[in-house]
Write an enzyme that holds these catalytic residues in place. Structure first.
Site, PDB file in Angstrom:
ATOM      1  N   ASP A 110      61.656  49.067 -10.227  1.00 55.22           N
ATOM      2  CA  ASP A 110      61.006  49.450 -11.827  1.00 55.22           C
ATOM      3  C   ASP A 110      59.722  48.474 -12.198  1.00 55.22           C
ATOM      4  OD1 ASP A 110      61.545  46.596 -11.897  1.00 55.22           O
ATOM      5  OD2 ASP A 110      62.625  45.794 -14.122  1.00 55.22           O
ATOM      6  N   GLU A 111      59.496  48.137 -10.819  1.00 54.48           N
ATOM      7  CA  GLU A 111      57.931  48.000 -10.653  1.00 54.48           C
ATOM      8  C   GLU A 111      57.210  48.263  -9.795  1.00 54.48           C
ATOM      9  OE1 GLU A 111      57.028  43.860 -10.543  1.00 54.48           O
ATOM     10  OE2 GLU A 111      59.078  43.144 -10.416  1.00 54.48           O
TER      11      GLU A 111
END
Length: 420
Positions: A110-111
């Site tokens: 998620d990053e």
């Protein structure tokens, strides 16, 4: 100055699960109630993987046992993790970001880090660029991100952890004393619970106090990790951005209409706008499509879709629109339409050798016959250059000027982009 973005999905697991659950139960959004992802509601085993903002107000923490979270909030909703879903949503995010630049390093599901210089000419400032990307993600994928802007990866990551959700923050060297140094030392990247406790015992409570320490003193107590913490506290990080090899599998766009479409004419105007957006992003990613899919969701929430292979792969809006209209004519049952979508798949590199078809696709009712491919490509390349210089809304088809919601991601409508 080198500028790097750190892009971090806000409560990724919870957001992605909430969106999936809304498809089954439109009355319950896990993001708006005390809820967590993780563990088992019946056995009370496991740990909290993600929490909603309302759950955070009860003191629920990521990483704590589910049983402990339930003691803090007995009414807490528990949703089991769906790692297959999370992988798919992560892929959609990375596909969207790669339509801007290939200089992206994904560091978790998620990053990621993104280099700003390849897209700098398109925006007046890094803040405008980051805000545009964040809005694009929210409008097309339906979830929010924080973006940190800084001259290195460390400071970009620290900036993205400031106030959430859906925020853009900067952390340049001159901002460190005000924005970073007053924070507790436990909030510095690479300072874990154990190190933070030992630092507190040594009288070092803030990042600023850590930055002011002697590196030799810190090395005496923490060995090489002491030097690293001192460098990070002073904003020093020379690690390079290492772009990943990334290949798009598909690009699509769908939009929920402001009011139901009841005629083919209304629907095809939306399809035209969607075709332009999908074609533009295909060209920006230097891809051509071999397959087109049209999706319809009726006002009853019944959904259907149909797919066809292109006679010759391409990435022009005219080509996509023509096939989309043909699919629409075959698919639509005459009921009011709530959502329309176009998705392309089986992508090829734009310079891949292709065999041109000798036959044009017959025009469907109300749609133009496909124009000469070479002329169409030159025309859209010229339009792309105008949009690059003056913005995506600099050139708009006359037939779309009267539309209240022409399905552009920069508009305020709810769009859902589908990249798989």
């Amino acid at each position: 100055m080198n500028v790097i973005f750190h892009i971090d999905v806000n409560s990724a697991y919870l957001s992605w699960s909430a969106m999936e659950r809304l498809k089954k139960d439109p009355t319950l959004d896990l993001r708006t109630v005390p809820a967590i992802i993780g563990g088992d509601e019946h056995t009370r085993h496991g740990v909290v993987l993600a929490k909603s903002i309302p759950a955070k107000k009860y003191g629920v923490r990521t990483g704590e046992p589910v049983a402990a979270a339930l003691r803090k909030c007995p009414t807490l909703l528990i949703e089991p993790p769906d790692h297959r879903l999370y992988k798919r949503r992560s892929g959609e995010l990375m596909d969207l970001l790669h339509t801007y630049t290939s200089d992206i390093e994904q560091v978790s599901i998620d990053e990621c880090y993104m280099a700003y210089s390849p897209i700098a000419r398109r925006f007046s400032s890094p803040v405008e660029g980051a805000r545009t990307i964040a809005d694009h993600i929210r409008h097309t994928l339906g979830f929010t991100v924080n973006i940190g802007i800084a001259p290195n990866k460390l400071l970009a990551k620290m900036a993205s952890d400031f106030e959430k959700p859906d925020k853009v923050h900067t952390l340049f060297p001159e901002e460190i004393p005000k924005k970073m140094w007053p924070l507790p030392v436990s909030e510095l990247f690479m300072v874990g619970h154990s190190s933070a406790g030992r630092l507190t015992q040594l009288g070092i409570r803030t990042i600023g106090e850590l930055a002011g320490c002697s590196p030799a003193f810190l090395q005496q107590h923490f060995k090489s990790h002491g030097k690293l913490m001192w460098e990070y506290a002073n904003g020093i990080d020379n690690s390079p951005l290492n772009p990943d090899t990334h290949e798009l599998k598909g690009i699509g766009n769908s939009t929920t209409l402001a009011s139901d479409a009841t005629t083919a004419e209304e629907a095809k105007k939306v399809l035209l706008a969607l075709s332009e957006q999908v074609a533009l992003r295909l060209r920006r990613s230097h891809q051509i499509a071999q397959t087109v899919t049209v999706e319809i969701k009726y006002s009853t929430f019944q959904a259907c879709s149909r797919q066809t292979q292109l006679l010759s792969p391409g990435a022009t809006s005219g080509l996509l629109y023509e096939y989309a209209c043909r699919l629409f004519d075959e698919l639509w049952n005459g009921s009011p339409i709530r959502l329309l979508g176009i998705r392309t798949s089986r992508l090829l590199s734009e310079d891949a050798p292709i065999q041109l078809s000798l036959f044009d696709l017959p025009a469907s009712s109300g749609t133009p016959r496909h124009t000469d491919p070479a002329k169409q490509k030159k025309l859209e390349q010229a339009m792309d250059e105008i949009r690059r210089r003056f913005g995506d809304q600099a050139v708009v088809r006359g037939s779309l000027l009267q539309m209240e919601h022409p399905a552009h991601p920069s508009d305020g409508q709810k769009n859902s982009n589908d990249l798989t």
